[in-house]
Motif scaffolding. Structure first.
Motif, mmCIF file in Angstrom:
data_model
loop_
_atom_site.group_PDB
_atom_site.id
_atom_site.type_symbol
_atom_site.label_atom_id
_atom_site.label_comp_id
_atom_site.label_asym_id
_atom_site.label_seq_id
_atom_site.Cartn_x
_atom_site.Cartn_y
_atom_site.Cartn_z
ATOM 1 N N ASP A 199 52.761 26.371 55.671
ATOM 2 C CA ASP A 199 52.315 25.038 56.094
ATOM 3 C C ASP A 199 53.490 24.194 56.575
ATOM 4 O O ASP A 199 53.377 23.423 57.523
ATOM 5 C CB ASP A 199 51.593 24.328 54.940
ATOM 6 C CG ASP A 199 50.217 24.936 54.691
ATOM 7 O OD1 ASP A 199 49.619 25.426 55.677
ATOM 8 O OD2 ASP A 199 49.761 24.943 53.530
ATOM 9 N N LYS A 200 54.612 24.375 55.892
ATOM 10 C CA LYS A 200 55.788 23.613 56.298
ATOM 11 C C LYS A 200 56.232 24.020 57.714
ATOM 12 O O LYS A 200 56.548 23.167 58.546
ATOM 13 C CB LYS A 200 56.923 23.863 55.291
ATOM 14 C CG LYS A 200 57.768 22.617 55.114
ATOM 15 C CD LYS A 200 58.779 22.744 53.997
ATOM 16 C CE LYS A 200 60.091 22.195 54.498
ATOM 17 N NZ LYS A 200 61.216 23.023 54.124
ATOM 18 N N ILE A 201 56.205 25.324 57.956
ATOM 19 C CA ILE A 201 56.568 25.812 59.296
ATOM 20 C C ILE A 201 55.611 25.229 60.341
ATOM 21 O O ILE A 201 56.030 24.751 61.395
ATOM 22 C CB ILE A 201 56.538 27.361 59.339
ATOM 23 C CG1 ILE A 201 57.668 27.924 58.463
ATOM 24 C CG2 ILE A 201 56.649 27.884 60.762
ATOM 25 C CD1 ILE A 201 57.626 29.427 58.274
ATOM 26 N N LEU A 202 54.308 25.230 59.984
ATOM 27 C CA LEU A 202 53.319 24.695 60.935
ATOM 28 C C LEU A 202 53.567 23.211 61.205
ATOM 29 O O LEU A 202 53.486 22.754 62.342
ATOM 30 C CB LEU A 202 51.900 24.910 60.391
ATOM 31 C CG LEU A 202 51.431 26.369 60.321
ATOM 32 C CD1 LEU A 202 50.074 26.475 59.635
ATOM 33 C CD2 LEU A 202 51.360 26.981 61.715
ATOM 34 N N THR A 203 53.896 22.477 60.152
ATOM 35 C CA THR A 203 54.171 21.051 60.339
ATOM 36 C C THR A 203 55.403 20.850 61.224
ATOM 37 O O THR A 203 55.423 19.978 62.089
ATOM 38 C CB THR A 203 54.403 20.352 58.973
ATOM 39 O OG1 THR A 203 53.497 20.903 58.041
ATOM 40 C CG2 THR A 203 54.220 18.862 59.073
ATOM 41 N N ASN A 204 56.419 21.686 60.965
ATOM 42 C CA ASN A 204 57.631 21.580 61.794
ATOM 43 C C ASN A 204 57.313 21.725 63.272
ATOM 44 O O ASN A 204 57.996 21.169 64.126
ATOM 45 C CB ASN A 204 58.634 22.691 61.436
ATOM 46 C CG ASN A 204 59.362 22.368 60.154
ATOM 47 O OD1 ASN A 204 59.316 21.225 59.703
ATOM 48 N ND2 ASN A 204 60.014 23.360 59.570
ATOM 49 N N HIS A 205 56.300 22.523 63.566
ATOM 50 C CA HIS A 205 55.924 22.728 64.968
ATOM 51 C C HIS A 205 54.720 21.872 65.339
ATOM 52 O O HIS A 205 54.003 22.175 66.289
ATOM 53 C CB HIS A 205 55.644 24.209 65.232
ATOM 54 C CG HIS A 205 56.879 25.058 65.146
ATOM 55 N ND1 HIS A 205 57.844 25.047 66.116
ATOM 56 C CD2 HIS A 205 57.321 25.918 64.200
ATOM 57 C CE1 HIS A 205 58.817 25.876 65.773
ATOM 58 N NE2 HIS A 205 58.536 26.411 64.614
ATOM 59 N N LYS A 206 54.475 20.843 64.567
ATOM 60 C CA LYS A 206 53.417 19.849 64.843
ATOM 61 C C LYS A 206 52.036 20.487 64.997
ATOM 62 O O LYS A 206 51.213 20.009 65.784
ATOM 63 C CB LYS A 206 53.763 19.048 66.099
ATOM 64 C CG LYS A 206 55.117 18.341 66.006
ATOM 65 C CD LYS A 206 55.253 17.303 67.110
ATOM 66 C CE LYS A 206 56.543 16.533 67.000
ATOM 67 N NZ LYS A 206 57.708 17.196 67.656
#
Ligand SMILES: Cc1cc2nc3c(=O)[nH]c(=O)nc-3n(C[C@H](O)[C@H](O)[C@H](O)COP(=O)(O)O)c2cc1C
Ligand code: FES
Lengths: 152, 617
Positions: free
Chosen positions: A7-14
């Motif tokens: 989820d953190k990775i997904l957030t990093n990529h908006k």
């Protein structure tokens, strides 16, 4: 499986669908391969059909859908290394480790890969083990190198 | 946090500040920390040198940790200034002596001095070494003067002045016209005129417009782009900003190969620094111009280097090329006008602005201007990166700069242009190297790979290598490429296995034609070059494989065998012990034997035998 990291990775990529390749790269950096659960999770979170994700993750050589060994040994099969004997180096490594490229040793110590040039062509034949490069190899030196990582 | 530069004046002041304390007589040491030298352990040399200088209290001697110098064969490379003393094959153990003798007492250490293999003469100064002397290092030369992770180093040698000049003294049209007059052609393979792409994109409607740098460097056996991005990332960034200004773009991408972690790290760092100085982002140098660069990492697919496939990849999709009638300049990334150029193309742009198109246009041949960097590798003495003006001959590159063939062997062929290129034999050595001459000879300039082969290389094997590479990398979208390459690969395998038939040559020819006519993108269109050029110049060798079932160069595995000469074998056990496939039997002090069914032809027995008892035939 710790999906909060995903989820953190997904957030990093908006949560941007267009960043799929970059997202998968970050996932692979984190987990060393692309676990099935993670791909499922990305599919749901970004609303991308799962086959589309598999399409991308099987197209690019950088991705692995299987867990990988402790040490990743990539043998350069680029032209410069080829004319200096890379096929013989590959044959030697295969025989020594008793596996084919793309496979792991049964004890998960090694994954054997091939790569098309790592940009160290002047010192070919070249092997990359866990990101470090070893050059000017012969069959003998290859076996010595592989033995070095067999124990740790 | 660095201070933002708000005007050209700020940039000039900073440059003055950075250079005011530089004394041309002061001592500094350049250590190559490019990829090649890292293989030789340069980082340990650097560490040892830092420690020794500190121990000796020589704090005023500056160490410059630079990118690739190009002479990778001789790593680790060290150049001691101001004299320009050149040491190669430097090991951490040498450092104490270097500091004591050379740094403190100005003595040259004979042992570390380069010996010219042709004349056996010792050459202490870098500028006199033939490998460097015959080059024209407009781009690579900068690598040796700067640390790639320091924007200040780049500014000190005049970096970003071209950008400032463009922003404050030129209109976008003038920039395009300058690049057009200079005659800049793309360095990524096709040699397409850069200014023409820029112009069409400028005129095309649609916002935003995109600028892309192709750092995918897919040609296996070439690493010019790696060394430029790794060694001088700001030159690429500066070129892209100038291009963006000319085209009217505010968004840029660098598409970089995932196999190049160091290059990725340096370009990421460089973009960050450029931001802090206000050289990227809004109102660059206080002007009205705004431009930013994002990084996109490749996924390890050769075809992703093709322009339309690359854009698909940036958009997060599978990298499949589009048909050619769709022009990227109008409908590129996200269907918007897009200019894509190669790393080296972009790095040439600041040079053109700085020296002026007239001076730039004097370098090279009539239709190929400027210099080109080649990755000179394979069976050559001085492997490394060389930068030469277009128009020098292959012979000058291979013999004057490259120092000839390794171990005194005979030159057989040189392969240029990567998988889209071809091989050229000895009687083509006088060919002037530029875009058009190489294409006429059945090869290609390509991105700059130059792989030298000697008598021990088999030309059928080389053709098979490239077709094998291409069939694996074909994306599979169009049938001629997907199926045609497979069939060609099968035929070449048959020939190298000793099962070739006379008719195979004709079939290869037919398939080549088919690929050329029917493929969607350059991958398939040019795939015939490695096959047709080897057939054209080395037909005999194909015929020996087919007719006599022999490989004259002793490369093709199925056609060679290792054997033990019973008269010479002393039963020393060495080959037995080292054979990785247990193919050798025999007792100590008794004659050994190689069992062909188990032999993998790795050649270890041949290498380890001290009595020349192992033969290869
Ligand atoms: C299969 C294929 C692979 C390519 N790979 C690269 C590459 O790795 N790097 C590159 O700069 N150009 C590559 N090209 C050429 C690009 O399509 C494009 O022409 C080039 O990047 C444009 O830049 P230039 O005009 O500055 O040369 C490739 C082309 C094809 C057909
Ligand atoms: S060909 Fe092996 S590193 Fe380039």
């Amino acid at each position: 499986m710790d999906l909060t990291k995903v989820d953190k990775i997904l957030t990093n990529h908006k949560n941007d669908k267009a960043m799929l390749v970059a997202i998968l790269q970050d996932v692979q950096d984190e987990f060393r391969y692309l676990p099935k659960e993670v791909l499922n999770h990305i599919s749901k979170s970004l609303n991308i059909p799962l086959p589309e994700i598999y399409d991308v993750s099987t197209f690019y050589k950088a991705f692995s859908l299987k867990p990988r060994g402790k040490h990743i040994c990539s043998i350069c099969m680029g032209t410069a290394c080829h004319v200096r004997g890379a096929p013989v180096i590959l044959e030697t490594a295969k025989t020594h480790l008793k596996i084919e490229p793309g496979q792991n040793t049964p004890n998960m110590q090694y994954t054997l890969n091939t790569v098309n040039c790592v940009g160290a062509c002047a010192v070919g034949p070249v092997i990359q083990v866990d990101g470090s490069l070893y050059g000017n190899l012969t069959s003998m030196k290859t076996i010595q190198l592989l033995k070095k990582f067999e124990k740790d | 946090m660095a201070k933002r530069l708000l005007s050209w004046n700020d940039l000039k002041t900073l440059q003055k500040e950075l250079t005011k304390n530089i004394n041309p007589k002061s001592r500094w040491i350049a250590i190559c920390e490019g990829t090649g030298c890292r293989v030789y352990g340069c980082l340990d040399v650097s560490k040892a040198l830092e420690q020794e200088l500190q121990k000796q209290g020589l704090n005023n001697v500056k160490i410059m940790h630079t990118g690739c110098h190009g002479f990778c064969e001789r790593g680790t490379l060290m150049v001691i200034h101001p004299e320009g003393i050149f040491y190669s094959r430097v090991k951490p153990e040498d450092v104490v002596e270097i500091v004591e003798k050379t740094i403190k007492n100005n003595q040259v250490i004979e042992r570390l001095v380069y010996v010219d293999p042709q004349t056996s003469k010792k050459i202490p100064y870098e500028k006199d070494i033939p490998f460097y002397k015959f080059q024209k290092r407009m781009l690579l030369g900068q690598n040796q003067k700067i640390s790639p992770t320091s924007i200040n180093d780049y500014i000190a040698i005049g970096g970003y002045q071209a950008l400032a000049k463009v922003l404050f003294e030129m209109t976008p049209e003038q920039v395009i016209s300058e690049v057009k007059t200079a005659g800049l052609r793309g360095r990524g393979g096709g040699g397409f005129a850069a200014a023409r792409k820029w112009e069409s994109s400028r005129k095309a409607s649609g916002e935003p417009k995109y600028i892309i740098c192709n750092a995918d460097e897919g040609d296996p056996g070439a690493y010019m782009d790696r060394s430029v991005v790794e060694g001088n990332p700001h030159s690429v960034i500066e070129g892209m900003i100038i291009g963006a200004y000319a085209v009217g773009s505010s968004d840029g991408y660098i598409y970089i190969r995932h196999e190049y972690p160091l290059a990725l790290h340096h370009i990421t760092e460089a973009i960050k620094q450029a931001h802090e100085y206000g050289l990227l982002g809004e109102n660059i140098l206080g002007s009205k111009f705004t431009f930013d660069i994002k990084i996109s990492r490749g996924g390890g697919a050769f075809v992703a280097g093709e322009s339309s496939a690359l854009m698909q990849s940036i958009e997060g999709r599978v990298a499949e090329p589009r048909a050619k009638y769709v022009h990227m300049a109008e409908h590129g990334l996200y269907n918007k006008p897009t200019v894509l150029n190669n790393v080296e193309t972009w790095a040439n742009v600041p040079l053109i602005i700085n020296m002026g198109s007239a001076a730039y246009g004097k370098i090279g041949t009539e239709n190929s201007k400027g210099t080109k960097i080649f990755s000179l590798v394979g069976k050559i003495n001085n492997t490394g990166l060389v930068e030469v003006p277009m128009g020098v001959t292959l012979k000058q590159i291979i013999y004057d700069i490259g120092g000839g063939i390794k171990q005194g062997k005979k030159f057989k062929a040189v392969q240029t242009g990567g998988p889209s290129g071809g091989v050229l034999p000895a009687d083509k050595l006088d060919l002037a190297v530029d875009f058009d001459r190489l294409t006429e000879a059945g090869s290609m300039m390509g991105s700059g790979g130059m792989i030298v082969m000697d008598e021990d290389n088999c030309m059928v094997d080389v053709a098979k290598y490239f077709i094998g590479f291409l069939q694996e990398e074909s994306c599979g979208k169009c049938v001629p490429c997907r199926e045609g390459l497979k069939r060609m690969f099968e035929i070449l395998n048959k020939i190298t296995d000793g099962k070739g038939e006379e008719s195979d040559m004709q079939t290869l020819d037919d398939l080549s034609q088919l690929l050329n006519d029917g493929s969607l993108c350059g991958l398939g269109n040019t795939a015939q070059n490695p096959v047709l050029s080897t057939i054209k110049y080395f037909r005999d060798e194909y015929e020996v494989h087919i007719r006599d079932k022999k490989c004259p160069a002793k490369v093709c595995k199925a056609l060679i065998r290792y054997q033990i000469n019973k008269d010479k074998c002393t039963g020393c056990y060495l080959c037995f012990k080292n054979c990785p496939s247990n193919a050798i039997t025999g007792q100590i002090k008794q004659k050994h034997e190689i069992h062909q069914d188990k032999c993998i032809k790795c050649g270890i027995c041949y290498d380890v035998c001290k009595f020349d008892a192992v033969t290869k035939e």
